[in-house]
Scaffold this active site. Structure first.
Site, PDB file in Angstrom:
ATOM      1  N   ASP A 155       0.848  -1.187   0.000  1.00 36.89           N
ATOM      2  CA  ASP A 155       0.000   0.000   0.000  1.00 36.89           C
ATOM      3  C   ASP A 155       0.893   1.250   0.000  1.00 36.89           C
ATOM      4  OD1 ASP A 155      -2.998   0.895   0.576  1.00 36.89           O
ATOM      5  OD2 ASP A 155      -1.784   1.959   2.058  1.00 36.89           O
ATOM      6  N   HIS A 184      -7.358  -6.865   0.872  1.00 35.48           N
ATOM      7  CA  HIS A 184      -6.279  -5.891   0.737  1.00 35.48           C
ATOM      8  C   HIS A 184      -5.152  -6.104   1.736  1.00 35.48           C
ATOM      9  CE1 HIS A 184      -4.207  -2.187  -0.141  1.00 35.48           C
ATOM     10  NE2 HIS A 184      -4.453  -1.690   1.063  1.00 35.48           N
TER      11      HIS A 184
END
Length: 304
Positions: free
Chosen positions: A106, A268
């Protein structure tokens, strides 16, 4: 968390100390978390890498967790990727590692690839998880991206972002203690409850729309590429493939060598949801071994 690891603080700049967890022996690999996590997001992966023969270094990025939170500047460079990458290089040097591998997830992936671009003599291998380069993401913005990833522009451009997030961080982040693990959840929840952490994380996004994008544009214009072996991995149940098709193909023009890629069977936050699979893929990449780990070709490395 992190059995056998040491927890310490390391000064990497005049006004910045990083909280860092270090464990294992062998070649160094630095694991960089994303937003709004702290280094504890790696608590299920780091011990597996240490057991595989690596010295694993897990810092809180500046501004995140319990690392220092210097005041922002008007140019947004205090929290830009180039500055954070310099922190990582200084941290590795302090720990005695002139060369190291770096893995970023990320927002941490932006710091990781900036370290590889700015310090090619220091970074031996790179893995970027659930991301494409900042410039590539911004150049592909359409209504679908803006709807799904609206927080990029709210955090990066709204003057009201700090007040909104800090007013009720639990409602904003909706952290899941069951998936994260109790100690990881407590660490991140404490961090996001600090208004100075919220300010710093928002400055990270603001830098993404300014100096981070500028740095990518300058590198592309100059023909600079990532020189080390690079792994691109993304989560099966996130939206990377929906948005970009094959994210590895987006990364390939940024890399001198052919990139490897992997699909992780998770949402995620892959380090928390699929730690064994992620650790197996990372270990394969770090070792330079083309053998696909158990789970089939879609779970392991493939060459693009």
């Amino acid at each position: 968390m992190f059995p056998g690891f040491d927890l310490e603080r390391v000064r990497v700049a005049d006004d910045v100390e990083l909280r860092v967890r270090v464990g294992g022996e062998g070649p160094a690999v630095v694991l960089l978390h994303g937003h709004p996590r702290t280094h504890t997001t790696w608590h299920r992966v780091a011990p597996l890498l240490a057991d595989a023969g690596y010295r694993v270094v897990c810092p809180d990025l500046r501004g995140y967790g319990r690392s220092s939170k210097p005041d922002p500047d008007e140019d947004r460079r205090v929290y830009c990727d180039r500055t954070m990458a310099a922190d990582v290089v200084a941290l590795a040097a302090h720990l005695g590692h002139e060369r190291f591998a770096v893995v970023g997830h990320d927002r941490g992936s932006y710091v990781a690839y900036r370290a590889a671009l700015d310090h090619p003599e220091r970074v031996s291998r790179l893995a970027v998880l659930d991301s494409i380069p900042v410039l590539e993401a911004l150049e592909r913005v359409d209504a679908r991206f803006a709807t799904a990833w609206w927080h990029w522009f709210f955090l990066g451009a709204s003057p009201h972002a700090e007040r909104v997030v800090a007013a009720d961080p639990d409602a904003w982040y909706r952290l899941d203690a069951h998936t994260m693990g109790a100690e990881n959840h407590a660490d991140v929840r404490e961090a996001v409850s600090d208004p100075l952490t919220v300010r710093a994380m928002i400055e990270d996004y603001r830098a993404g729309l300014g100096p981070d994008r500028d740095a990518d544009e300058a590198d592309r214009a100059a023909g600079r590429r990532i020189e080390c072996a690079t792994l691109v991995a993304w989560s099966r149940h996130d939206d990377m493939a929906d948005l970009y098709g094959d994210p590895a193909a987006v990364w390939q023009p940024w890399c001198s060598a052919t990139v490897s890629s992997a699909v992780i069977d998770s949402g995620h936050h892959m380090a928390e949801e699929a730690p064994e699979q992620l650790a197996a893929v990372l270990t394969t990449h770090l070792a330079g071994d083309p053998v696909v780990p158990p789970g089939g070709s879609d779970a392991g490395l493939r060459q693009e």
